[in-house]
Design a protein around this motif. Structure first.
Motif, PDB file in Angstrom:
ATOM      1  N   GLU A   6       5.741   9.954  -7.843  1.00  0.00           N
ATOM      2  CA  GLU A   6       6.315   8.067  -7.973  1.00  0.00           C
ATOM      3  C   GLU A   6       5.426   7.487  -6.607  1.00  0.00           C
ATOM      4  O   GLU A   6       6.001   5.624  -7.063  1.00  0.00           O
ATOM      5  CB  GLU A   6       7.969   8.601  -7.333  1.00  0.00           C
ATOM      6  N   ASP A   7       4.718   7.392  -5.980  1.00  0.00           N
ATOM      7  CA  ASP A   7       3.628   6.720  -5.180  1.00  0.00           C
ATOM      8  C   ASP A   7       2.384   6.693  -6.208  1.00  0.00           C
ATOM      9  O   ASP A   7       1.640   5.619  -6.036  1.00  0.00           O
ATOM     10  CB  ASP A   7       2.844   7.439  -4.370  1.00  0.00           C
ATOM     11  N   VAL A   9       0.699   4.486  -9.016  1.00  0.00           N
ATOM     12  CA  VAL A   9       0.765   2.814  -9.787  1.00  0.00           C
ATOM     13  C   VAL A   9       0.071   3.081 -11.188  1.00  0.00           C
ATOM     14  O   VAL A   9      -0.984   4.009 -11.265  1.00  0.00           O
ATOM     15  CB  VAL A   9       0.181   2.357  -8.539  1.00  0.00           C
ATOM     16  N   LYS A  10       0.982   2.623 -12.106  1.00  0.00           N
ATOM     17  CA  LYS A  10       0.135   2.949 -13.451  1.00  0.00           C
ATOM     18  C   LYS A  10      -0.889   1.639 -14.088  1.00  0.00           C
ATOM     19  O   LYS A  10      -0.139   0.866 -13.951  1.00  0.00           O
ATOM     20  CB  LYS A  10       1.194   3.171 -14.541  1.00  0.00           C
ATOM     21  N   ILE A  11      -1.691   2.013 -14.482  1.00  0.00           N
ATOM     22  CA  ILE A  11      -2.531   0.976 -15.123  1.00  0.00           C
ATOM     23  C   ILE A  11      -3.110   1.200 -16.308  1.00  0.00           C
ATOM     24  O   ILE A  11      -3.169   2.205 -16.594  1.00  0.00           O
ATOM     25  CB  ILE A  11      -3.708   1.424 -13.394  1.00  0.00           C
ATOM     26  N   ASP A  15      -6.891  -3.857 -16.428  1.00  0.00           N
ATOM     27  CA  ASP A  15      -6.333  -3.651 -14.755  1.00  0.00           C
ATOM     28  C   ASP A  15      -7.891  -2.320 -14.661  1.00  0.00           C
ATOM     29  O   ASP A  15      -8.451  -3.159 -13.799  1.00  0.00           O
ATOM     30  CB  ASP A  15      -5.058  -2.923 -14.447  1.00  0.00           C
ATOM     31  N   LYS A  50      -0.515  -7.770  -8.820  1.00  0.00           N
ATOM     32  CA  LYS A  50       0.241  -7.222  -8.816  1.00  0.00           C
ATOM     33  C   LYS A  50      -0.697  -5.756  -8.107  1.00  0.00           C
ATOM     34  O   LYS A  50       0.233  -5.203  -7.630  1.00  0.00           O
ATOM     35  CB  LYS A  50       0.513  -6.653 -10.515  1.00  0.00           C
ATOM     36  N   LEU A  51      -1.948  -5.874  -8.501  1.00  0.00           N
ATOM     37  CA  LEU A  51      -2.597  -4.971  -8.089  1.00  0.00           C
ATOM     38  C   LEU A  51      -2.952  -4.126  -6.733  1.00  0.00           C
ATOM     39  O   LEU A  51      -2.604  -3.883  -5.656  1.00  0.00           O
ATOM     40  CB  LEU A  51      -3.783  -4.547  -8.384  1.00  0.00           C
ATOM     41  N   LYS A  53      -0.395  -5.743  -4.908  1.00  0.00           N
ATOM     42  CA  LYS A  53       1.459  -6.115  -4.383  1.00  0.00           C
ATOM     43  C   LYS A  53       1.953  -3.902  -4.323  1.00  0.00           C
ATOM     44  O   LYS A  53       2.435  -4.297  -3.527  1.00  0.00           O
ATOM     45  CB  LYS A  53       1.964  -6.955  -4.789  1.00  0.00           C
ATOM     46  N   ASN A  54       1.601  -4.067  -5.712  1.00  0.00           N
ATOM     47  CA  ASN A  54       1.226  -2.450  -5.949  1.00  0.00           C
ATOM     48  C   ASN A  54       0.386  -1.227  -4.881  1.00  0.00           C
ATOM     49  O   ASN A  54       0.596   0.026  -5.234  1.00  0.00           O
ATOM     50  CB  ASN A  54       0.802  -1.883  -7.310  1.00  0.00           C
ATOM     51  N   VAL A  56      -2.870  -0.538  -4.806  1.00  0.00           N
ATOM     52  CA  VAL A  56      -3.607  -0.655  -5.388  1.00  0.00           C
ATOM     53  C   VAL A  56      -5.647  -1.400  -5.226  1.00  0.00           C
ATOM     54  O   VAL A  56      -6.015  -0.008  -4.161  1.00  0.00           O
ATOM     55  CB  VAL A  56      -3.872  -0.719  -7.245  1.00  0.00           C
TER      56      VAL A  56
END
Length: 158
Positions: A6-7, A9-11, A15, A50-51, A53-54, A56
């Motif tokens: 769950e950690d 991140v889908k890009i 992206d 977003k990257l 914040k997530n 990445v």
């Protein structure tokens, strides 16, 4: 840092392209990225936010050539630490100016350090300092003869 699925991140492809461009030049403007990718500046801004914040993109930092600052010797140091104190020892050692990375590892040693040093006498002083610490049982040091690849900012996995 968790290892859970769950950690992750889908890009998407946009992206990935943004990350590749920023990896080449972290100072590249959103306008230049938008021109290169054919998307709006707003899209680039939103994607980068977003990257970040997530997690990445952790932060924007310069890539330093340590040899230009006199740190020409790279050492890989295996360290065996007394049971139960590894985390505390790592936290203390992580802030030493010569230490670039510390990894918990399996095998004969508890941790591997990657360090940069001006010369062998600075490395010697560092190793002797480690061995004086009560928590350190033993060390094993290898000096790097030739750096074949050293890219801590690689985005090739994308």
């Amino acid at each position: 840092m968790g290892d859970d699925m769950e950690d992750i991140v889908k890009i998407d492809e946009i992206d990935k392209k943004i990350l590749h461009l920023l990896n080449e030049d972290g100072r590249m403007s959103y306008r230049e990225i938008s021109r290169k990718l054919g998307v709006s500046v707003g899209t680039v801004h939103n994607r980068v936010e977003k990257l970040m914040k997530n997690g990445v993109i952790k932060k924007f930092v310069p890539v330093i050539d340590h040899s230009k600052l006199g740190y020409k010797l790279t050492a890989i140091i295996g360290v065996r630490v007394k049971g139960g104190v590894l985390r505390n020892w790592e936290e203390r050692t992580a802030y030493h100016k010569n230490v670039l990375a510390i990894y918990d590892v399996t095998g004969e040693f508890d941790a591997i350090l990657i360090g940069k040093f001006r010369d062998t006498s600075e490395l010697d002083k560092f190793i002797k300092g480690l061995l004086k610490e009560n928590d350190v049982q033993r060390t094993y040091t290898q000096t790097v003869l030739n750096i074949v690849k050293e890219d801590m900012t690689s985005s090739k996995m994308l």
